[in-house]
Motif scaffolding. Structure first.
Motif, short mmCIF file in Angstrom:
data_model
loop_
_atom_site.label_atom_id
_atom_site.label_comp_id
_atom_site.label_asym_id
_atom_site.label_seq_id
_atom_site.Cartn_x
_atom_site.Cartn_y
_atom_site.Cartn_z
N GLY A 110 -7.08 7.10 -1.36
CA GLY A 110 -8.53 6.93 -1.47
C GLY A 110 -9.01 5.97 -0.42
O GLY A 110 -8.18 5.36 0.28
N PRO A 111 -10.32 5.81 -0.27
CA PRO A 111 -10.85 4.91 0.75
C PRO A 111 -10.50 3.45 0.46
O PRO A 111 -10.37 3.06 -0.70
CB PRO A 111 -12.37 5.13 0.68
N VAL A 112 -10.34 2.68 1.52
CA VAL A 112 -10.16 1.24 1.35
C VAL A 112 -11.50 0.65 0.92
O VAL A 112 -12.55 0.99 1.48
CB VAL A 112 -9.70 0.59 2.67
N LEU A 113 -11.48 -0.20 -0.09
CA LEU A 113 -12.72 -0.82 -0.59
C LEU A 113 -12.74 -2.29 -0.19
O LEU A 113 -11.73 -2.98 -0.33
CB LEU A 113 -12.79 -0.72 -2.11
N ARG A 114 -13.90 -2.75 0.29
CA ARG A 114 -14.06 -4.18 0.59
C ARG A 114 -15.07 -4.77 -0.37
O ARG A 114 -16.20 -4.30 -0.45
CB ARG A 114 -14.51 -4.40 2.03
N VAL B 264 0.83 -1.21 0.00
CA VAL B 264 0.00 0.00 0.00
C VAL B 264 0.87 1.27 0.00
O VAL B 264 0.51 2.29 -0.59
CB VAL B 264 -0.98 -0.01 1.21
N ARG B 265 2.03 1.17 0.62
CA ARG B 265 2.95 2.32 0.59
C ARG B 265 3.30 2.68 -0.85
O ARG B 265 3.46 3.85 -1.20
CB ARG B 265 4.24 1.99 1.36
N ARG B 266 3.37 1.66 -1.72
CA ARG B 266 3.73 1.90 -3.12
C ARG B 266 2.52 2.24 -3.99
O ARG B 266 2.62 3.06 -4.90
CB ARG B 266 4.48 0.69 -3.70
N TRP C 275 -1.57 7.58 5.98
CA TRP C 275 -0.94 8.67 5.20
C TRP C 275 -0.41 8.18 3.86
O TRP C 275 -0.01 8.98 3.03
CB TRP C 275 0.17 9.32 6.03
N ASP C 276 -0.45 6.84 3.65
CA ASP C 276 -0.07 6.31 2.34
C ASP C 276 -1.24 6.26 1.39
O ASP C 276 -1.07 6.07 0.18
CB ASP C 276 0.47 4.87 2.50
N SER D 190 -8.98 -2.01 8.78
CA SER D 190 -8.84 -1.17 9.97
C SER D 190 -7.36 -0.93 10.30
O SER D 190 -6.98 0.16 10.72
CB SER D 190 -9.61 -1.77 11.14
N ILE D 191 -6.54 -1.95 10.09
CA ILE D 191 -5.10 -1.78 10.36
C ILE D 191 -4.50 -0.79 9.36
O ILE D 191 -3.72 0.10 9.72
CB ILE D 191 -4.37 -3.14 10.31
N VAL D 192 -4.88 -0.93 8.08
CA VAL D 192 -4.33 -0.03 7.06
C VAL D 192 -4.83 1.41 7.31
O VAL D 192 -4.07 2.37 7.17
CB VAL D 192 -4.70 -0.51 5.64
#
Lengths: 324, 350
Positions: free
Chosen positions: A286-290, A250-252, A282-283, A274-276
């Motif tokens: 956009g929103p995390v999608l499930r 995700v950093r990349r 800050w990486d 939730s962890i991400v």
């Protein structure tokens, strides 16, 4: 090197370990001469005999109880619960006894066993033979949980699960049984708690498990043609969970999508998201999608089941739409 | 109190004492050991009860007061490397394998010198070094696990026997039936011992069970002998234990024993046991395991002074164990996070 089906990789992995450790035994319904209802234990009874490959009655509590008692007195065990849907029948044994005994005894007792079961959708069996219950097991402190997606991973993770000193639940996906892949000759041993990047990419990270991995790969191929470079991570192991690999990706890529076969509420991707959201916030661009099965029991009819379970099209559409 | 209250039912009185048990072929030394064990189990039980009343034991607790002869008799008949499993009412079964009084008392007090450093508590006593594979909090769950320990012994050719203790309430659980069937089919070296204290928690067991003897009447369904014994007569328990354990050790398969007994107190700490007819309680007080055995030993020529010395010695041990348990520190808070997994910790991610 041999090409194995996912189905035969199960017996291949168990046989490798039974040859290595003469004390290892297995038990379950129809695992003996019948070779299992999914033919995942074919040949084991012939090679290792009735003492080490035991057919049991349909008594899930008796199966897991016998496995636990043997494991904690020096005999490692692989126990089969035919369908993961039957785990609730023996969930006391799994969640209260097997999972908690090391803790409650303050380490006096260890329970080195593997519980294997056929999991997931695609065979149109309806709501009591098609569930994805990996997230149920993930929620119980003391259990480890793996769900291989390829034949080589099945052999290597089976071996790792058997050698692990903790109880491991290993999910075998019914819809992957006929898939094929190369497995090297000689001993194959993998590591629990390690995800694998199965397709590199730069724009979005797709974290997927078991049957959702080939679907994510297919979706990534389509997205690539549209100029979106997706990195696909096969999570492989829910406990331990390789968050380092996901956070690094995700950093990349700055975007994360989880593809989960479990119903929506409390699916494994919710914990990952939730962890991400906390550690990778800050990486993110956009929103995390499930992408999950909706919060419904699985229907039997093919068109309905296909509508419920995340498909290649749904993965592509969700990611494409989010690009806006 | 309404007419149909359980306390108004006809009392279920103890079986008549079998005086012939005095003639059983048991060495004097073994009998004195049994008496000593009964004293230990009773006095530790009494002490734990007192510690509850002093509010030093938090949580719940289930005492075996009145039921000591079952674990004492079986404990004496077991080999050191045999396995025991018990229900959440497992203090006596743990002590009867030789666990330290201090370890048991300290565990109930939540101290670092408890058998499991305070992580298990009253319902989960474990002492693996003495063959005690655990006390299990979910009714009936440990019967299938006992099969596993017995299966392991069978596979390893170790001729160890597993003895699994449970209450009458456990006999109406599915796991009981699954376990008995598999034990019989696999001819496992396991002995199932039902301690029938007549009450399934607060309800008379006979009101909720389809057969007369909740365990023994089911035995023939699994091809097993129907065995009912007086669970308050330690000689009868010991003799039966020797027989069924020897049978298991010889490879002749499992047994199911129903030992009839009675709780002198309530089901758990919170229970005043007012659901029992007074005449019933009185009748069972007159059939108390320790008093019966005291009288029998006197009738067999043992000196009163010798028995008094045993009781006094145990009392001193219980006092010392209580002091040592109370002197133990609270477990360090880091203990919350240890022994979830085999690496000693609780880490589930990287």
């Amino acid at each position: 090197m041999a090409e194995l089906t996912y189905r035969s990789a199960v017996a291949h992995g168990i046989a490798q370990e039974m040859r290595r450790d003469p004390s290892l035994v297995m038990l379950g319904q129809d695992v003996g001469p019948a070779g299992g209802v999914f033919k995942t234990t074919l040949g084991l009874w012939d090679e290792f005999g009735r003492d080490r490959v035991r057919d049991t009655p349909i008594s899930e509590q008796a199966i897991l109880g016998a496995a636990m008692g043997a494991a904690m007195t020096g005999v490692p065990v692989v126990a089969e619960i035919m369908f993961s849907d039957f785990l609730p029948v023996c969930f006391d044994m799994l969640s209260n006894e097997i999972a908690k005994t090391r803790y409650m005894s303050n380490g006096q007792l260890a329970v080195p066993l593997v519980v294997r079961c056929a999991n997931g959708s695609g065979v149109r069996f309806g709501a009591q033979h098609s569930q994805s219950l990996e997230n149920w097991c993930m929620m119980v402190p003391g259990l480890k949980v793996v769900a291989p997606s390829t034949p080589i991973d099945m052999v290597g993770l089976m071996a790792a699960a058997i050698r692990d000193p903790d109880p491991v639940v290993l999910f075998e996906h019914k819809s992957l049984m006929a898939t094929k892949g190369d497995v090297p000759d000689g001993e194959v041993l993998d590591t629990l708690g390690t995800a694998r990047t199965v397709r590199p990419g730069t724009d979005v990270t797709i974290a997927a498990l078991a049957l959702m991995v080939p679907r994510a790969l297919e979706a990534a191929e389509i997205l690539a043609q549209e100029g979106i470079s997706a990195e696909v991570i096969d999570v492989r192991s829910l406990v331990p969970l390789d968050m380092a690999s996901i956070l690094e990706s995700v950093r990349r890529t700055s975007r994360l999508v989880t593809v989960e076969e479990n119903p929506r509420l409390c699916g494994w991707g919710a914990e990952v998201a939730s962890i991400v959201a906390h550690e990778g916030f800050w990486d993110l661009d956009g929103p995390v999608l499930r992408i999950t099965t909706p919060h419904v029991p699985l229907p039997a009819a093919d068109v309905l089941e296909d509508e419920a379970v995340p498909s290649v099209d749904r993965i592509v559409d969700t990611i494409r739409t989010s690009w806006g | 109190m309404p007419e149909n209250h359980y306390a108004n039912r006809p009392p279920r009185t103890p079986p008549p004492l079998n005086e012939a048990n005095a003639d059983l072929d048991i060495d004097r030394e073994v009998r004195l050991h049994l008496y000593r064990r009964l004293q230990e189990l009773r006095q530790v039980g009494d002490r734990l009860h007192r510690l509850f009343l002093e509010n030093l034991v938090r949580g719940t607790s289930h005492l075996s007061l009145g039921m000591e002869a079952v674990s004492a008799g079986f404990g004496a008949a077991m080999r050191d490397d045999d396995y025991s499993l018990a229900s959440y009412r497992g203090h006596a079964h743990t002590l009867s394998r030789g666990a330290s009084m201090e370890g048991v008392i300290a565990e109930l007090l939540g101290r670092d010198n408890g058998l499991m450093r305070g992580k298990g508590g009253s319902m989960h006593l474990v002492d693996v070094n003495n063959g005690m594979l655990g006390s299990y909090g979910i009714v009936g769950s440990h019967l299938p696990i006992a099969n596993g320990a017995a299966w392991s012994a069978q596979l390893r050719g170790s001729d160890q026997v597993t003895v699994c203790f449970f209450g009458d309430g456990g006999t109406n659980i599915g796991a009981f039936h699954e376990a008995l069937n598999l034990a019989a089919v696999w001819k496992l070296p396991v002995v199932f011992v039902c301690e029938n204290n007549l009450y399934m928690e607060y309800t008379p067991i006979d009101l909720v069970t389809a057969v007369e003897h909740p365990a023994a009447s089911r035995a023939p369904s699994y091809g097993l002998e129907e065995i009912v014994i007086d669970g308050n007569d330690v000689d009868e328990v010991y003799t039966c234990a020797q027989r069924v354990i020897e049978r298991a050790r010889a490879g002749e398969g499992p047994s199911l024993v129903e030992a009839i007994t009675y709780r002198l107190g309530g089901h758990s700490r919170a229970d005043t046991a007012k659901y029992r007819p007074e005449a019933e309680v009185e009748a069972w007080q007159g059939h108390d395991a320790i008093e019966l055995y005291h009288r029998r030993l006197l009738s067999l020529g043992v000196d009163e002074a010798e028995l008094t010395a045993v009781a006094t010695d145990i009392a001193a041990q219980v006092d010392a164990a209580t002091d040592a348990a109370k002197a133990g520190p609270r477990p360090p808070l880091e203990e919350v996070y240890t022994q979830v997994f085999a690496d000693g910790g609780s880490s589930w991610r990287n």
